[in-house]
Motif scaffolding. Structure first.
Motif: not given
Length: 437
Positions: A163-169, A334-343
């Motif tokens: 899964a792709r997770i942005p570095d900042q997160l 935000t209270d919640l971050v949802l990632l539609g960032t793919g792979f």
């Protein structure tokens, strides 16, 4: 020391390795009996985190695990519909594309229908180490989480990309960050009556589905969609573009020069990434239109912004957004971050570790998906679904499952010095069927 010896071990019971298992049972039953398929979860599933009730697959049902290789197979999607007493209803629906939930159920049905390949659920692969005999690579030791070590001559990695997770997160509270692959099970654990501020990251199909679904799953939430692009776009899905998802295009792509491959991948990007299906786009725009009409201002969309920083502050996550047009920054709490960032486009960690363990400086595969090993070897490893750079954009999709399984099996049997059995072929005069991706 290994606890068990097998000829072939496949890691991950996703669509790729299920297609290979079916090919083994139909074309090489002897080898199938010497093969093990490991699945880390307790049941076989597909896109478990995004099995939304009304989500459609983007791929024709004819591009199932087997039809493009053997249209008469008992493992076809049509036979699954017949076995589950839904064939008439599916035909009556008049659609080439099934719902995502029934495609997932088809894969589970196929897994349950295997009779020769040893499918083991709840077995997580922790590590793969090479076996050397007098300087020759002769096999692989797969270390399972429960302590068992399975030795095999052949290894097939089909566990998918990371899964792709942005570095900042990566440094913020992960209890408040949910990738699309985990959406359904994790969102189900949250209270439904709280006014969550939700940031949805991404501009593709998965991000749009997250944005729409969270409105229903958390009825009091206020979602904001954040993207780097100027706005949302449709998938490019003309029939001319779809021909580039044909199995025959793999040969063309693999044989092309590097600069041509790069051009083709770039031009095909919007056929699979950073785009929305027409139905999703229309429904999303209508929901935003109605939100504006009602005056609620519940839904928000921020375009042309990068996430340049993120931090925890109390029980919330603060995103720093930088406008790509002006360079100005703003904070989104935000209270919640949802990632539609793919792979991640990089090779999965498991593949990188295997390559490192045998001293490879570069991960390259043959046309038939076998890892190129620059040392004496009687063993081999095959990579499924991670070869976009050399085999084209369809490699990570369902489009080439059946032909790719056949390519791998034929190469493997040739490596062993065997000839496969040949399944019944369609009668002469049967016209080929052109299907969408």
């Amino acid at each position: 020391m290994a606890n068990r010896d097998v000829e072939l071990l496949a890691v991950g019971a996703g669509p790729s390795n299920l297609a290979l298992a079916v090919a083994l049972e139909e074309l090489a039953p002897g080898l199938a009996r010497e093969s093990v398929l490991l699945e880390r979860d307790e049941e076989v599933s597909w896109q478990r985190g995004m099995l939304l009730p009304e989500a459609l697959s983007q791929v024709s049902f004819l591009k199932d695990l087997v039809t493009l290789r053997n249209p008469r197979s008992r493992f076809s999607f049509l036979n699954y519909l017949h076995a589950t007493n839904r064939l008439n209803e599916f035909v009556n629906m008049g659609s080439f594309v099934p719902y995502r939930v029934e495609l997932a159920d088809y894969l589970k049905w196929t897994a349950d229908s295997l009779s020769l390949v040893d499918l083991q659920r709840g077995r997580e692969c922790r590590e793969v180490t090479p076996v050397w005999t007098d300087g020759t690579l002769t096999g692989w030791d797969t270390h399972v989480a429960d302590g068992e070590v399975i030795r095999s001559r052949y290894l097939v990695v089909g566990a998918g990309r990371d899964a792709r997770i942005p570095d900042q997160l990566r440094t913020v509270n992960q209890e408040r960050v949910i990738h699309s692959t985990q959406y359904l099970p994790r969102i189900a654990k949250l209270r439904k009556d709280l006014p969550y501020r939700v940031a949805v990251i991404g501009a593709g199909q998965s991000a749009a589905e997250l944005f729409s679904s969270v409105q229903h799953d958390l009825p009091e939430c206020k979602p904001t969609m954040v993207m780097r692009s100027i706005g949302l776009n449709y998938y490019e899905s003309s029939k001319f573009n779809n021909e580039l998802f044909f199995p025959s295009h793999v040969d063309t792509f693999f044989g092309s020069r590097p600069e041509a491959r790069e051009q083709m991948l770039k031009e095909m990007h919007h056929t699979n990434y950073s785009g929305l299906a027409p139905g999703t786009m229309d429904a999303l725009y209508r929901s935003i239109y109605l939100d504006r009409l009602s005056g609620r201002s519940r839904l928000k969309m921020i375009t042309m912004n990068d996430i340049t920083d993120a931090r925890d502050e109390g029980e919330e996550i603060v995103l720093e957004l930088t406008d790509r047009r002006t360079g100005e920054t703003q904070e989104l709490r935000t209270d919640l971050v949802l990632l539609g960032t793919g792979f991640s486009p990089e090779m999965p960690r498991m593949v990188q570790e295997i390559a490192k363990s045998i001293g490879l400086s570069e991960i390259k595969v043959t046309r038939d998906y076998r890892l190129e090993i620059d040392q004496p070897a009687t063993a081999a490893v095959y990579l499924q679904g991670v070869n976009e750079a050399t085999h084209g954009i369809a490699d990570s999709l369902l489009s080439v499952l059946a032909p790719r399984a056949n390519d791998i099996l034929q190469d493997l049997l040739a490596h062993r010095g065997e000839n496969p059995s040949v399944p019944p072929q369609p009668t002469s005069g049967t016209a080929p069927i052109a299907v969408t991706r």
